[in-house]
Every structure is written in structure tokens, then in C-alpha cells.
Scaffold this motif. Structure first.
Motif, PDB file in Angstrom:
ATOM      1  N   TRP A  68       0.823  -1.201   0.000  1.00 49.43           N
ATOM      2  CA  TRP A  68       0.000   0.000   0.000  1.00 49.43           C
ATOM      3  C   TRP A  68       0.869   1.267   0.000  1.00 49.43           C
ATOM      4  CZ3 TRP A  68      -1.462   3.068   4.658  1.00 49.43           C
ATOM      5  CH2 TRP A  68      -2.395   4.050   4.343  1.00 49.43           C
ATOM      6  N   LEU A  69       1.892   1.294   0.859  1.00 52.21           N
ATOM      7  CA  LEU A  69       2.712   2.506   0.990  1.00 52.21           C
ATOM      8  C   LEU A  69       3.648   2.700  -0.207  1.00 52.21           C
ATOM      9  CD1 LEU A  69       3.627   2.373   4.772  1.00 52.21           C
ATOM     10  CD2 LEU A  69       2.369   4.177   3.633  1.00 52.21           C
ATOM     11  N   ASN A  70       4.130   1.590  -0.770  1.00 57.75           N
ATOM     12  CA  ASN A  70       5.123   1.719  -1.833  1.00 57.75           C
ATOM     13  C   ASN A  70       4.499   1.836  -3.215  1.00 57.75           C
ATOM     14  OD1 ASN A  70       6.958   1.404   0.199  1.00 57.75           O
ATOM     15  ND2 ASN A  70       7.313  -0.764  -0.206  1.00 57.75           N
ATOM     16  N   SER A  71       3.188   1.547  -3.326  1.00 60.67           N
ATOM     17  CA  SER A  71       2.587   1.505  -4.661  1.00 60.67           C
ATOM     18  C   SER A  71       2.555   2.889  -5.301  1.00 60.67           C
ATOM     19  CB  SER A  71       1.175   0.932  -4.584  1.00 60.67           C
ATOM     20  OG  SER A  71       0.379   1.764  -3.774  1.00 60.67           O
ATOM     21  N   LYS A  72       2.488   3.946  -4.465  1.00 61.80           N
ATOM     22  CA  LYS A  72       2.395   5.290  -5.013  1.00 61.80           C
ATOM     23  C   LYS A  72       3.598   5.583  -5.909  1.00 61.80           C
ATOM     24  CE  LYS A  72       1.591  10.043  -3.580  1.00 61.80           C
ATOM     25  NZ  LYS A  72       2.819  10.573  -4.168  1.00 61.80           N
ATOM     26  N   TRP A  73       4.765   5.184  -5.413  1.00 58.16           N
ATOM     27  CA  TRP A  73       5.998   5.419  -6.166  1.00 58.16           C
ATOM     28  C   TRP A  73       5.962   4.674  -7.503  1.00 58.16           C
ATOM     29  CZ3 TRP A  73      10.292   2.507  -7.787  1.00 58.16           C
ATOM     30  CH2 TRP A  73      11.431   3.246  -8.115  1.00 58.16           C
ATOM     31  N   VAL A  74       5.469   3.422  -7.477  1.00 57.38           N
ATOM     32  CA  VAL A  74       5.393   2.610  -8.696  1.00 57.38           C
ATOM     33  C   VAL A  74       4.455   3.269  -9.697  1.00 57.38           C
ATOM     34  CG1 VAL A  74       4.776   0.370  -9.643  1.00 57.38           C
ATOM     35  CG2 VAL A  74       5.869   0.521  -7.397  1.00 57.38           C
ATOM     36  N   TYR A  75       3.291   3.720  -9.185  1.00 49.70           N
ATOM     37  CA  TYR A  75       2.320   4.371 -10.078  1.00 49.70           C
ATOM     38  C   TYR A  75       2.909   5.649 -10.661  1.00 49.70           C
ATOM     39  CZ  TYR A  75      -1.505   1.240  -8.885  1.00 49.70           C
ATOM     40  OH  TYR A  75      -2.305   0.137  -8.740  1.00 49.70           O
ATOM     41  N   ASP A  76       3.616   6.410  -9.813  1.00 49.45           N
ATOM     42  CA  ASP A  76       4.239   7.647 -10.289  1.00 49.45           C
ATOM     43  C   ASP A  76       5.238   7.350 -11.408  1.00 49.45           C
ATOM     44  OD1 ASP A  76       2.785   9.119  -8.619  1.00 49.45           O
ATOM     45  OD2 ASP A  76       4.405   9.643  -7.213  1.00 49.45           O
ATOM     46  N   GLN A  77       6.084   6.342 -11.171  1.00 47.43           N
ATOM     47  CA  GLN A  77       7.082   5.969 -12.180  1.00 47.43           C
ATOM     48  C   GLN A  77       6.391   5.567 -13.477  1.00 47.43           C
ATOM     49  OE1 GLN A  77       9.751   7.072 -11.718  1.00 47.43           O
ATOM     50  NE2 GLN A  77      11.261   5.743 -10.843  1.00 47.43           N
ATOM     51  N   ALA A  78       5.335   4.767 -13.354  1.00 48.19           N
ATOM     52  CA  ALA A  78       4.631   4.280 -14.537  1.00 48.19           C
ATOM     53  C   ALA A  78       3.989   5.446 -15.291  1.00 48.19           C
ATOM     54  CB  ALA A  78       3.577   3.256 -14.133  1.00 48.19           C
ATOM     55  N   ALA A  79       3.396   6.377 -14.521  1.00 49.49           N
ATOM     56  CA  ALA A  79       2.745   7.524 -15.158  1.00 49.49           C
ATOM     57  C   ALA A  79       3.780   8.373 -15.889  1.00 49.49           C
ATOM     58  CB  ALA A  79       2.037   8.359 -14.095  1.00 49.49           C
ATOM     59  N   ARG A  80       4.973   8.502 -15.276  1.00 49.40           N
ATOM     60  CA  ARG A  80       6.021   9.294 -15.911  1.00 49.40           C
ATOM     61  C   ARG A  80       6.486   8.616 -17.203  1.00 49.40           C
ATOM     62  NH1 ARG A  80       9.968  10.833 -11.360  1.00 49.40           N
ATOM     63  NH2 ARG A  80       7.998  11.411 -10.356  1.00 49.40           N
ATOM     64  N   ALA A  81       6.560   7.294 -17.149  1.00 47.73           N
ATOM     65  CA  ALA A  81       6.998   6.571 -18.331  1.00 47.73           C
ATOM     66  C   ALA A  81       5.862   6.400 -19.342  1.00 47.73           C
ATOM     67  CB  ALA A  81       7.545   5.195 -17.924  1.00 47.73           C
ATOM     68  N   GLY A  82       4.645   6.726 -18.915  1.00 48.72           N
ATOM     69  CA  GLY A  82       3.511   6.630 -19.819  1.00 48.72           C
ATOM     70  C   GLY A  82       3.044   5.209 -20.080  1.00 48.72           C
ATOM     71  N   VAL A  83       3.244   4.318 -19.110  1.00 46.16           N
ATOM     72  CA  VAL A  83       2.774   2.951 -19.313  1.00 46.16           C
ATOM     73  C   VAL A  83       1.764   2.597 -18.220  1.00 46.16           C
ATOM     74  CG1 VAL A  83       4.797   2.055 -20.498  1.00 46.16           C
ATOM     75  CG2 VAL A  83       4.749   2.107 -17.992  1.00 46.16           C
ATOM     76  N   VAL A 143       0.385  -0.133 -15.543  1.00 47.43           N
ATOM     77  CA  VAL A 143       0.899  -1.293 -14.839  1.00 47.43           C
ATOM     78  C   VAL A 143      -0.264  -2.082 -14.264  1.00 47.43           C
ATOM     79  CG1 VAL A 143       3.238  -0.616 -14.251  1.00 47.43           C
ATOM     80  CG2 VAL A 143       1.327   0.267 -12.923  1.00 47.43           C
ATOM     81  N   SER A 144      -0.179  -3.387 -14.393  1.00 46.98           N
ATOM     82  CA  SER A 144      -1.225  -4.227 -13.816  1.00 46.98           C
ATOM     83  C   SER A 144      -0.972  -4.345 -12.314  1.00 46.98           C
ATOM     84  CB  SER A 144      -1.192  -5.617 -14.452  1.00 46.98           C
ATOM     85  OG  SER A 144       0.010  -6.260 -14.063  1.00 46.98           O
ATOM     86  N   PHE A 145      -1.986  -4.820 -11.583  1.00 45.57           N
ATOM     87  CA  PHE A 145      -1.855  -4.886 -10.135  1.00 45.57           C
ATOM     88  C   PHE A 145      -0.752  -5.854  -9.715  1.00 45.57           C
ATOM     89  CE2 PHE A 145      -3.092  -6.565  -5.932  1.00 45.57           C
ATOM     90  CZ  PHE A 145      -3.011  -5.390  -5.231  1.00 45.57           C
ATOM     91  N   THR A 146      -0.662  -6.998 -10.394  1.00 52.88           N
ATOM     92  CA  THR A 146       0.376  -7.973 -10.015  1.00 52.88           C
ATOM     93  C   THR A 146       1.763  -7.378 -10.251  1.00 52.88           C
ATOM     94  OG1 THR A 146       0.089  -8.887 -12.217  1.00 52.88           O
ATOM     95  CG2 THR A 146      -0.915 -10.106 -10.397  1.00 52.88           C
ATOM     96  N   VAL A 163       2.485  -4.207 -10.012  1.00 53.97           N
ATOM     97  CA  VAL A 163       2.698  -3.244  -8.928  1.00 53.97           C
ATOM     98  C   VAL A 163       3.197  -3.965  -7.680  1.00 53.97           C
ATOM     99  CG1 VAL A 163       1.565  -1.639  -7.355  1.00 53.97           C
ATOM    100  CG2 VAL A 163       1.007  -1.602  -9.783  1.00 53.97           C
ATOM    101  N   VAL A 164       2.515  -5.043  -7.323  1.00 56.53           N
ATOM    102  CA  VAL A 164       2.886  -5.783  -6.113  1.00 56.53           C
ATOM    103  C   VAL A 164       4.333  -6.249  -6.210  1.00 56.53           C
ATOM    104  CG1 VAL A 164       2.468  -7.882  -4.788  1.00 56.53           C
ATOM    105  CG2 VAL A 164       0.543  -6.500  -5.559  1.00 56.53           C
ATOM    106  N   LYS A 165       4.691  -6.757  -7.388  1.00 54.06           N
ATOM    107  CA  LYS A 165       6.049  -7.240  -7.599  1.00 54.06           C
ATOM    108  C   LYS A 165       7.060  -6.114  -7.375  1.00 54.06           C
ATOM    109  CE  LYS A 165       7.536 -10.526 -11.154  1.00 54.06           C
ATOM    110  NZ  LYS A 165       7.203 -10.582 -12.589  1.00 54.06           N
ATOM    111  N   GLN A 166       6.730  -4.935  -7.918  1.00 47.13           N
ATOM    112  CA  GLN A 166       7.696  -3.841  -7.829  1.00 47.13           C
ATOM    113  C   GLN A 166       7.782  -3.240  -6.428  1.00 47.13           C
ATOM    114  OE1 GLN A 166       7.873  -0.865 -10.766  1.00 47.13           O
ATOM    115  NE2 GLN A 166       7.153  -2.193 -12.415  1.00 47.13           N
ATOM    116  N   THR A 167       6.672  -3.327  -5.655  1.00 50.03           N
ATOM    117  CA  THR A 167       6.730  -2.748  -4.312  1.00 50.03           C
ATOM    118  C   THR A 167       7.624  -3.577  -3.395  1.00 50.03           C
ATOM    119  OG1 THR A 167       4.740  -3.962  -3.751  1.00 50.03           O
ATOM    120  CG2 THR A 167       4.468  -1.652  -4.336  1.00 50.03           C
ATOM    121  N   MET A 168       7.899  -4.808  -3.803  1.00 47.38           N
ATOM    122  CA  MET A 168       8.653  -5.695  -2.917  1.00 47.38           C
ATOM    123  C   MET A 168      10.156  -5.445  -2.971  1.00 47.38           C
ATOM    124  SD  MET A 168       6.638  -7.718  -1.255  1.00 47.38           S
ATOM    125  CE  MET A 168       5.390  -6.489  -1.099  1.00 47.38           C
TER     126      MET A 168
END
Lengths: 281, 287
Positions: free
Chosen positions: B24-39, B41-44, B46-51
Motif C-alpha cells: 500500500w505505501l510503496n505503490s504510489k511510487w510505482v504508479y508515479d514511475q509508470a505515469a512518468r513513463a507513460g505505461v 501497470v497491472s496490479f500484479t 505493482v505488487v512485484k515492484q513494491t517488494m
């Protein structure tokens, strides 16, 4: 030299008075019980003052109490601002949140013996850990202001409070609970009219332990980052500037705040648990 | 033994909550990165990247465990990156301070029990000291002792000592007072001297109280040593690891230091508890 002589004479005289008082026939009276520690405290201050002046200890190592008192009197606004920031905003709000949520969680797991058997040892274990170390994490999560300090305080007081409340809820006797059953009291009636009142000595024990923990948490958390006010911030920056009279003044504030806080909780306890043997007579 | 399953359940629940919070806490960063890259990301994903983030808001338990393993087992213990090295710095200050504080505390308690003037003068202050945050003096002790040329182990040990001192005094006075009047009278009928009463009745009777305060004291000593490491500018010790981690945003390092401190505290309290059980059993007082 005269200062050293004076403090030595004062010390011997006070010692003599205290020994006479303590061994007199009146040592059980309230007045003597108050007078002896007061004389002792005053003697410590006088000897401190005399030694610092007599040996000419530089004020960057140990300021005399008179200098501390003077600093205290002239910087009341700053001290008050720090007190509000650290005590009222940080410690007190965290204390209320942490203790309140711990009592609620204790009541929530009250019906499940399984959870209690699991949570009690884990809670006891966590209560012994140096939770103060979470301070840098909380500062990262909740920012420099009082919210992060309150969060540290919540983490510090939660488990001692939880353990005490769970123990307290088990404190009513089987005979008393049976009596409630014969009155056909519901679970909530038993809880509110018998078990919570019976738990009060334990809950207040937790509340009293938590007063000190709350202040420690709020002050130490400020060492990891804070806005430019607060008792911990002031202590760490004034130490850096070697303004030790200000540091001692701040410590005096912390001591007064801590003992008044504890005293207030103890006073409420006397009102609530007037029936308990430790409060009677 | 009945409690093993409930305890394991609670521990498992805490770890599960921890993983949930990490996602929950780390997903924001993943979403931000994805939005910046313009892609997208699926939920799975996101979970992988937060780990496995470099500087997560909340490191996942396995990241902390990996960091602990890396900094204790894989590093040489003389390395400045080794937690064993930093842990030992903190532990030595804790133990030295604990020994000083406990020794002085027991001595004062003995004095208080045998001397009424001492009791009436000192005892109210010893009790009052438990309600005030005496740890606030820590930075001053470090800096002042540093300015007179004393640094390293001793200043931290002094902080540890005074934090463990007061609980030991209060507990030990209670313990030395715990023999009932009847037992004291019995000693008198045997014509026992004060020293004999002390060694044969008061001291043995005080052991349960002493160990209860020792447990509080050693935990307080460790906190004192850690806090004592903060004002020196974060050079060595677990407290320094916490502080430097917070300066540089190294969350994994903070959590690893925190875990190391927790393990140390648990081990110290556990050892005191073990000594308590052995002592009380040999004295025939085991519950």
C-alpha cells in the motif's frame, strides 16, 4: 574558597537536621515526611551552586542553579512554545490516541481467548523492545511536525497499555462473574458494570507507565528532525551551542511536565478506583 | 506449550499486515514511475515492484531480513558496514552502563533500608525520577564529557547507568523490605545481627524483585545507549545507523538497525529472565 566552605557547612548542617528529624518521634507525621526530602533537594542545589562557584567550573560544563533559574525566568515564552509543541501537540495527542486504541483493541479481542493467548506474550515482548528507534521512520512518514512525534508516542504506549488492559479485564473473580450471570446480565452489561471497573487499577497502572513513555518518545523523536521549536529540538541545538543554562531550563520544564502529568493521572485514579485496597486508608 | 499456536498466528498476522502495508505505501511510487513513463501497470506488476525498491517507504520483511543477513553474516565484523560491529559498540556501552547502574542501585537500596534519614531524603526523589523523562539529559552528558576530553564508550555507559539505576533502587528497596514481620522477629529470637539478617533473610527475599527491575533496567540501558549515540554525529553504533539512515533516506538500513536493536533487546531480557529462572529455582522460589 568561602563558597566551598559555605556549601560544606550547609551540607553538614542539613545532614544533621535531616538525621535528627528522621530519628525523632515525629518521623511519621506528614510535615516531617515532606520536610526531609525538601531539605535534601535544597541541599543538593546549594552544594551544586557552591561547588560551581567555588571551583569556578566553566558554565559550558555545568551552570549554577541560579543561572538556570535566571535563564528560565527570562525565556518563558520560548519554553512555553516548546512545551506546547512537544507536550500538548506531540505527547498528549499521541498518549490519548495510543492508550485509547489499546483499550479498544483489548476489548475487541476480549471474547477470543485464542487471540489473547497469542497477543499477550507478543505484546509483552514488543513492550520490552526499544520502540524509540522507530522515530526516524515516523519522521519520514509523517513529516517533521508534531504528527510524527504523536505517532512515535502511539507506538510506544500501545503495547504496555494493551497488556495491562487485557490483564485487567481478566481481574474480576469467577464468583463475581457468576453473580452477574444469575442476574442474567448480557456480555456488555457484565463488561460495563463489573469487568471494566474491576480492570481500572490495571488500566491506570498502564496509563501511569505511559505518561513517562509519552514524554520520552516525544522528546527523543525530535532529535531525528523537527520544526524549529520543541523541547527535544531546543535541547539538541542549545547543547550544540554550549548554552547549557537553556538546556537545564528545558530539562526543568520536562521534569515538571512529567511529574505533573503523572500526578494528574494518579489523581484521576484516586477518584475512579476509590474502592481499591491500595487507595483506602 | 498451549500458547505456541496462538503466538504463531499473531506473528503471522503481523507479517501479513506488514506485507500489505508495504504494498500500500510503496505503490504510489510505482504508479508515479509508470505515469512518468507513460505505461499502464497491472496490479500484479505493482505488487512485484513494491517488494524490491531501493528506497521504499516501508521495506518488505524479506528485504529487511536480506539486509540483516548481508550486514551480519556476509560482511567482515570489523567492517564499518557490519551490524555486528555496530551492535557490539552499542552492546558494550549497554552492559558497562547496566553493571554500573545496577551496582550503585543495589548499594543505595541497601543504604536506604538500613538508614531512615537516607530513606526519607532520597526515596521520594528516586520515585519521582521515574515520572520524568531523564533521558532528555543524554545529549548534554555526551557533549559536556566530550568537551572535557572523555568520549567513546564511557559517556554512553553513564547514560545507560542512570537509566537503569532508578528502577533497580526502587525495586530493590521493595525487595529488601519484603520479609514479613514474623520472619524478622524469628531472626531476632535467634539473636541474629543486622548483617546476618541482611545476608540470610533480606537479600534472598529480594531476589524476585531484583530480577523484575533488572529486566526493566537492561531494556532501559539499551535505549540509553542508542539515544546516547545520536548527538555525536552518527559515527558508530546502532543509534548512529538509525540516524545516518534517516539522513540519507536509507529505509532498509534503518529497519535493519531497528531489527538488530530489537533482537539485542530480546536477547538481553531473555538472558536476564533465564538467570532469574535458574536462580529462583535453585533457591526454591520457582513458580
Amino acid at each position: 574558597m568561602s563558597w566551598l566552605l559555605f556549601s560544606a557547612v550547609f551540607w553538614v548542617a542539613a545532614l544533621w537536621v535531616n538525621i535528627r528529624l528522621a530519628n525523632s518521634a515525629y518521623h511519621e507525621t506528614r510535615a516531617v515526611r515532606l520536610a526531609v526530602p525538601t531539605i535534601f533537594g535544597i541541599t543538593v542545589l546549594v552544594v551544586w551552586e557552591g561547588l560551581v562557584r567555588g571551583l569556578q567550573v566553566p558554565p559550558v560544563i555545568l551552570p549554577p542553579p541560579s543561572a538556570v533559574a535566571a535563564k528560565f525566568a527570562t525565556s518563558l515564552p520560548i519554553l512555553w512554545e516548546d512545551f506546547v509543541q512537544t507536550f500538548v501537540k506531540g505527547a498528549l495527542s499521541g498518549y490519548v490516541l495510543g492508550c485509547g486504541s489499546a483499550v479498544l483493541v483489548a476489548i475487541a479481542i476480549d471474547r477470543s481467548e485464542f487471540l489473547q493467548r497469542g497477543l499477550l506474550p507478543v505484546g509483552n515482548f514488543i513492550a520490552a523492545l526499544p520502540i524509540i528507534g522507530t522515530a526516524p521512520i515516523m519522521v519520514m512518514w509523517f513529516g517533521f511536525d508534531w504528527q510524527s512525534k504523536a505517532a512515535v508516542v502511539v507506538a510506544m504506549v500501545f503495547f504496555p497499555m494493551l497488556v495491562n488492559t487485557v490483564q485487567g479485564l481478566a481481574a474480576s473473580e469467577a464468583m463475581q462473574r457468576d453473580l452477574m450471570k444469575t442476574y442474567s446480565a448480557s456480555y456488555w452489561q457484565t463488561l460495563l458494570k463489573l469487568r471494566l471497573p474491576a480492570a481500572m487499577p490495571f488500566i491506570f497502572n498502564g496509563l501511569k507507565i505511559s505518561t513517562t513513555l509519552a514524554l520520552i518518545g516525544a522528546i527523543v523523536a525530535e532529535f531525528f528532525g523537527s520544526p524549529i521549536r520543541g523541547m527535544g529540538f531546543r535541547i539538541s541545538t542549545e547543547v550544540g551551542r554550549l548554552a547549557l543554562d537553556m538546556v537545564w531550563a528545558e530539562i526543568a520544564v520536562a521534569a515538571i511536565a512529567g511529574s505533573v502529568f503523572y500526578g494528574a493521572v494518579a489523581l484521576v485514579e484516586r477518584g475512579v478506583t476509590f474502592w481499591h485496597p491500595s487507595q483506602r486508608g | 506449550m498451549k500458547s505456541v499456536l496462538p503466538i504463531l498466528t499473531v506473528v503471522a498476522a503481523i507479517i501479513a499486515l506488514w506485507y500489505g502495508a508495504a504494498v500500500w505505501l510503496n505503490s504510489k511510487w510505482v504508479y508515479d514511475q509508470a505515469a512518468r513513463a507513460g505505461v499502464e501497470v497491472s496490479f500484479t506488476e505493482v505488487v512485484k515492484q513494491t517488494m524490491n525498491q531501493e528506497r521504499p517507504k516501508l521495506p518488505a520483511p524479506h528485504q529487511v531480513a536480506a539486509e540483516l543477513w548481508k550486514t551480519t553474516v556476509e560482511k567482515k565484523i570489523t567492517s564499518k558496514r557490519s551490524l555486528v560491529f555496530h551492535g557490539w559498540i552499542t552492546l558494550s556501552a549497554t552492559l558497562l552502563g547496566f553493571a554500573i547502574g545496577t551496582g550503585l542501585g543495589i548499594l543505595l537500596a541497601v543504604g536506604i533500608v538500613h538508614n531512615r534519614a537516607m530513606e526519607m531524603s532520597v526515596m521520594p526523589w528516586a520515585i519521582a525520577s521515574q515520572t520524568i523523562p531523564i533521558i532528555a539529559i543524554a545529549p548534554m552528558i555526551i557533549v559536556v564529557l566530550n568537551s572535557v576530553g572523555i568520549q567513546g564508550l564511557l559517556p554512553k555507559a553513564i547514560i545507560s547507568a542512570y537509566l537503569s539505576f532508578f528502577p533497580v533502587v526502587v525495586g530493590m528497596v521493595k525487595g529488601l523490605r519484603s520479609p514479613q514481620v514474623m520472619l524478622l522477629d524469628q531472626m531476632k529470637t535467634w539473636n541474629a545481627s543486622r548483617a546476618q539478617i541482611f545476608w540470610k533473610l533480606r537479600l534472598p527475599a529480594s531476589m524476585p524483585y531484583l530480577f523484575a527491575s533488572l529486566k526493566v533496567g537492561i531494556a532501559a540501558s539499551l535505549v540509553g545507549a542508542i539515544v546516547g549515540e545520536l548527538p555525536t554525529g552518527a559515527i558508530r553504533g546502532l543509534g548512529a545507523r538509525l540516524l545516518s539512515g534517516s539522513y540519507y533516506g536509507q529505509t532498509v538500513q534503518i529497519w535493519a538497525a531497528l531489527m538488530a536493536a530489537a533482537i539485542l533487546a530480546a536477547a538481553l531480557v531473555g538472558i536476564v529472565g533465564l538467570i532469574q529462572r535458574i536462580t529462583l529455582r535453585r533457591m526454591g522460589m520457582a513458580q
